[in-house]
Scaffold this motif. Structure first.
Motif, PDB file in Angstrom:
ATOM      1  N   GLY A 256      78.519  66.913 -89.793  1.00 37.53           N
ATOM      2  CA  GLY A 256      77.138  66.738 -89.403  1.00 37.53           C
ATOM      3  C   GLY A 256      76.343  65.905 -90.391  1.00 37.53           C
ATOM      4  N   TYR A 257      75.231  65.385 -89.912  1.00 37.52           N
ATOM      5  CA  TYR A 257      74.386  64.493 -90.711  1.00 37.52           C
ATOM      6  C   TYR A 257      73.864  65.162 -91.976  1.00 37.52           C
ATOM      7  CZ  TYR A 257      70.155  61.871 -91.982  1.00 37.52           C
ATOM      8  OH  TYR A 257      69.175  61.197 -92.661  1.00 37.52           O
ATOM      9  N   ASN A 258      73.308  66.363 -91.862  1.00 39.10           N
ATOM     10  CA  ASN A 258      72.742  67.013 -93.047  1.00 39.10           C
ATOM     11  C   ASN A 258      73.809  67.314 -94.091  1.00 39.10           C
ATOM     12  OD1 ASN A 258      70.138  66.967 -92.018  1.00 39.10           O
ATOM     13  ND2 ASN A 258      70.306  68.994 -91.077  1.00 39.10           N
ATOM     14  N   ASP A 259      74.971  67.768 -93.637  1.00 36.31           N
ATOM     15  CA  ASP A 259      76.050  68.060 -94.583  1.00 36.31           C
ATOM     16  C   ASP A 259      76.579  66.775 -95.221  1.00 36.31           C
ATOM     17  OD1 ASP A 259      75.833  70.737 -94.005  1.00 36.31           O
ATOM     18  OD2 ASP A 259      77.485  70.755 -92.560  1.00 36.31           O
ATOM     19  N   GLY A 260      76.726  65.736 -94.416  1.00 34.25           N
ATOM     20  CA  GLY A 260      77.194  64.470 -94.966  1.00 34.25           C
ATOM     21  C   GLY A 260      76.212  63.855 -95.929  1.00 34.25           C
ATOM     22  N   LYS A 261      74.938  63.986 -95.633  1.00 38.37           N
ATOM     23  CA  LYS A 261      73.914  63.457 -96.541  1.00 38.37           C
ATOM     24  C   LYS A 261      73.947  64.181 -97.880  1.00 38.37           C
ATOM     25  CE  LYS A 261      69.609  64.317 -95.548  1.00 38.37           C
ATOM     26  NZ  LYS A 261      68.246  64.306 -94.966  1.00 38.37           N
ATOM     27  N   PHE A 262      74.261  65.479 -97.847  1.00 41.53           N
ATOM     28  CA  PHE A 262      74.360  66.248 -99.086  1.00 41.53           C
ATOM     29  C   PHE A 262      75.470  65.675 -99.975  1.00 41.53           C
ATOM     30  CE2 PHE A 262      76.212  69.712-101.561  1.00 41.53           C
ATOM     31  CZ  PHE A 262      75.090  70.220-102.205  1.00 41.53           C
ATOM     32  N   ILE A 263      76.637  65.390 -99.384  1.00 41.04           N
ATOM     33  CA  ILE A 263      77.736  64.807-100.150  1.00 41.04           C
ATOM     34  C   ILE A 263      77.366  63.408-100.627  1.00 41.04           C
ATOM     35  CG2 ILE A 263      80.137  64.037-100.062  1.00 41.04           C
ATOM     36  CD1 ILE A 263      79.767  67.070-100.196  1.00 41.04           C
ATOM     37  N   ARG A 264      76.742  62.623 -99.772  1.00 45.33           N
ATOM     38  CA  ARG A 264      76.294  61.280-100.165  1.00 45.33           C
ATOM     39  C   ARG A 264      75.392  61.340-101.385  1.00 45.33           C
ATOM     40  NH1 ARG A 264      71.495  58.857 -96.843  1.00 45.33           N
ATOM     41  NH2 ARG A 264      70.526  60.402 -98.215  1.00 45.33           N
ATOM     42  N   ASP A 265      74.481  62.293-101.413  1.00 41.20           N
ATOM     43  CA  ASP A 265      73.537  62.375-102.518  1.00 41.20           C
ATOM     44  C   ASP A 265      74.207  62.837-103.809  1.00 41.20           C
ATOM     45  OD1 ASP A 265      71.610  61.478-100.814  1.00 41.20           O
ATOM     46  OD2 ASP A 265      70.683  63.447-100.472  1.00 41.20           O
ATOM     47  N   LEU A 266      75.247  63.668-103.686  1.00 37.04           N
ATOM     48  CA  LEU A 266      76.015  64.018-104.887  1.00 37.04           C
ATOM     49  C   LEU A 266      76.664  62.774-105.489  1.00 37.04           C
ATOM     50  CD1 LEU A 266      77.863  67.318-103.837  1.00 37.04           C
ATOM     51  CD2 LEU A 266      75.930  67.097-105.408  1.00 37.04           C
ATOM     52  N   ILE A 267      77.251  61.955-104.630  1.00 38.14           N
ATOM     53  CA  ILE A 267      77.863  60.712-105.102  1.00 38.14           C
ATOM     54  C   ILE A 267      76.794  59.794-105.675  1.00 38.14           C
ATOM     55  CG2 ILE A 267      79.124  58.640-104.370  1.00 38.14           C
ATOM     56  CD1 ILE A 267      80.509  60.417-102.250  1.00 38.14           C
ATOM     57  N   GLY A 268      75.663  59.717-105.004  1.00 36.62           N
ATOM     58  CA  GLY A 268      74.568  58.871-105.476  1.00 36.62           C
ATOM     59  C   GLY A 268      74.021  59.296-106.825  1.00 36.62           C
ATOM     60  N   ALA A 269      74.155  60.598-107.129  1.00 40.71           N
ATOM     61  CA  ALA A 269      73.688  61.106-108.425  1.00 40.71           C
ATOM     62  C   ALA A 269      74.717  60.901-109.528  1.00 40.71           C
ATOM     63  CB  ALA A 269      73.348  62.590-108.291  1.00 40.71           C
TER      64      ALA A 269
END
Length: 510
Positions: A256-269
């Motif tokens: 899902g979008y919210n879960d994927g965005k969470f992983i994206r933001d971990l990588i972005g950090a």
């Protein structure tokens, strides 16, 4: 003309007064358009004023149709409650067979003739039996309910895979430029255009690029709002011309979008994200799926054929309990019409295994010279009614109108005019340009005979949010009433008058 205008104005005034009176009697809370769970209330959808000549169709009641839809959805719940992770009215399973039972019982209840099943042996079927996906970053572990294996994904080794995760945006060639994805899990953000039947990771080749560039696995973050779990395939290695056509033979999944965005933001950090994934798969032979047939006889040997597919993922309320509801509403309506007033028989067919290749309608196409020799019209009931939405900062805001449908007509000007006028009478909203070809279960057979359908494939299709609450009763009844009117009007024409021929009406680029 003055008298006609006065009549129209009087109707509008009366209608406005009735609406005002109804709303004035409601409490402030009742005036809210959403129910306690955030779905649009069935009584919040506006209904059109119907001309007196067509008010006989108002006996087709959307709320009763919604009850029929819920009976179909209840079969899916039996699959879920039996502990299946891959649940629904899945083709080839006992739950689809329960759907056959339900349809057959309905047909017999109404006294249809020649009620029978037509079984088809399915090709080898893919079944995921167990799966686990765990992300880790910064010493913490994360699991997400929105993750499903991609349909037809290859299994992982029994011990699973332990992979570094790489974010590649929307998966275009520019997103992959300069990135080493070999031996890693690629995560792609896919934008629905408009839903699971067309999303950017597929038609822009993002998943195919992951495979071509040596990724060990590919994950798709689905959507631009909410957090839908979805059943959808990886596409083809040749999508967007990325490589020669063929299967993508690395494990895949959707989230899902919210879960994927969470992983994206971990990588972005700047955190290193890893994925431990395990998928077990069975390939089952000898499964069957059946057409269920029944005929309401008319005066002549010609027929009108009404079809609706039976299988679906999760609740499968739109896809396709909604279509079953429309088919059964037409059965109920025309069973009350005396036989001597039905020019043609109506053949009702609950079709087999749409999501595994549509063997039922394919058989009709292959045997069209005999099976369809007397068919004046085919009507496909599929994905007929869903709430319209507006994207708004990561959520889909729902509207108290039914989403406009894509549409298809194969036939003469008389059939075009009849279909479009009927949709207009009952307020069935349409995308302005007609589809260039029929999609869905009817696609393979649509050009063999005069045919019509309306269909909508939104973001929620194939997801865990394809719930009854998404399906407005107002939309169900509008479609069923339109189809009933079309059947009556078509029965005024000879079959030859309905066949495709020269047309003067623009048809959206056909």
């Amino acid at each position: 003309m003055t008298q006609r205008r006065s009549t129209i104005v009087m109707r509008a005034v009366v209608a406005a007064g009735l609406i005002a009176a109804a709303w004035s009697s409601l409490t402030a809370q009742d005036r809210r358009l959403l129910d306690a769970n955030g779905y649009v209330r069935d009584d919040a959808y506006p209904r059109p004023l119907v001309p007196a000549a067509d008010q006989k169709y108002l006996k087709i009641d959307g709320l009763k149709m919604k009850d029929t839809l819920k009976e179909v959805v209840a079969i899916s719940y039996r699959s879920r409650d039996d502990g299946n992770k891959y649940w629904g009215r899945i083709a080839g399973t006992k739950y689809e067979a329960m759907m056959h039972d339900w349809v057959e019982a309905r047909f017999k209840k109404y006294g249809l003739q020649d009620v029978h099943r037509q079984p088809f042996t399915l090709p080898t079927q893919w079944f995921p039996t167990d799966w686990d996906y765990t992300f880790t970053a910064g010493g913490k572990s994360y699991t997400f309910k929105s993750i499903n294996p991609a349909l037809d994904s290859v299994a992982t080794p029994a011990a699973g895979l332990d992979l570094d995760v790489v974010w590649v945006g929307t998966g275009t060639a520019a997103d992959y430029a300069g990135r080493d994805v070999k031996g890693k899990a690629v995560l792609i953000h896919s934008i629905p255009e408009p839903g699971s039947m067309g999303h950017t990771a597929q038609f822009e080749g993002g998943m195919a690029r992951a495979f071509q560039k040596g990724a060990a696995a590919v994950g798709v973050v689905y959507g631009i709002s909410d957090n839908f779990a979805i059943w959808q395939a990886l596409g083809n290695a040749g999508d967007a011309g990325v490589a020669p056509r063929g299967s993508i033979t690395i494990p895949g999944f959707y989230m899902g979008y919210n879960d994927g965005k969470f992983i994206r933001d971990l990588i972005g950090a700047g955190q290193q994200v890893k994925l431990k994934m395990r998928l077990s798969v069975e390939h089952r032979d000898g499964l069957t799926s059946s057409n269920v047939w029944g005929t309401l006889p008319g005066r002549t040997d010609e027929n009108i054929m009404v079809i609706a597919h039976q299988d679906g993922y999760y609740e499968a309320s739109l896809d396709n309990a909604s279509g079953q509801s429309v088919m059964m509403a037409l059965l109920d309506y025309f069973s009350q019409v005396p036989k001597d007033q039905r020019r043609r028989s109506i053949t009702f067919v609950a079709t087999a295994g749409h999501h595994v290749g549509s063997p039922g309608t394919r058989w009709m196409h292959d045997n069209r010279a005999t099976v369809l020799a007397k068919t004046a019209l085919m009507i496909n009931c599929e994905h007929v009614s869903v709430s319209d939405t507006k994207y708004w900062q990561g959520t889909m805001r729902k509207a108290n109108v039914v989403a406009p449908r894509r549409w298809w007509v194969n036939g003469s000007e008389k059939l075009f005019d009849t279909a479009l006028k009927s949709y207009g009478v009952f307020g069935v909203g349409l995308i302005a340009d007609m589809d260039s070809t029929a999609s869905g279960d009817m696609g393979v057979v649509a050009k063999d005979i005069p045919s019509i359908q309306i269909i909508r494939s939104p973001v929620t299709k194939h997801t865990d949010d394809d719930k009854p609450e998404w399906v407005p009763a107002a939309g169900l009844e509008a479609v069923a009433r339109s189809y009933a009117r079309i059947i009556d009007e078509v029965n005024k024409f000879d079959r030859s008058e309905l066949m495709p021929g020269a047309r003067t009406t623009p048809t959206g680029g056909r």
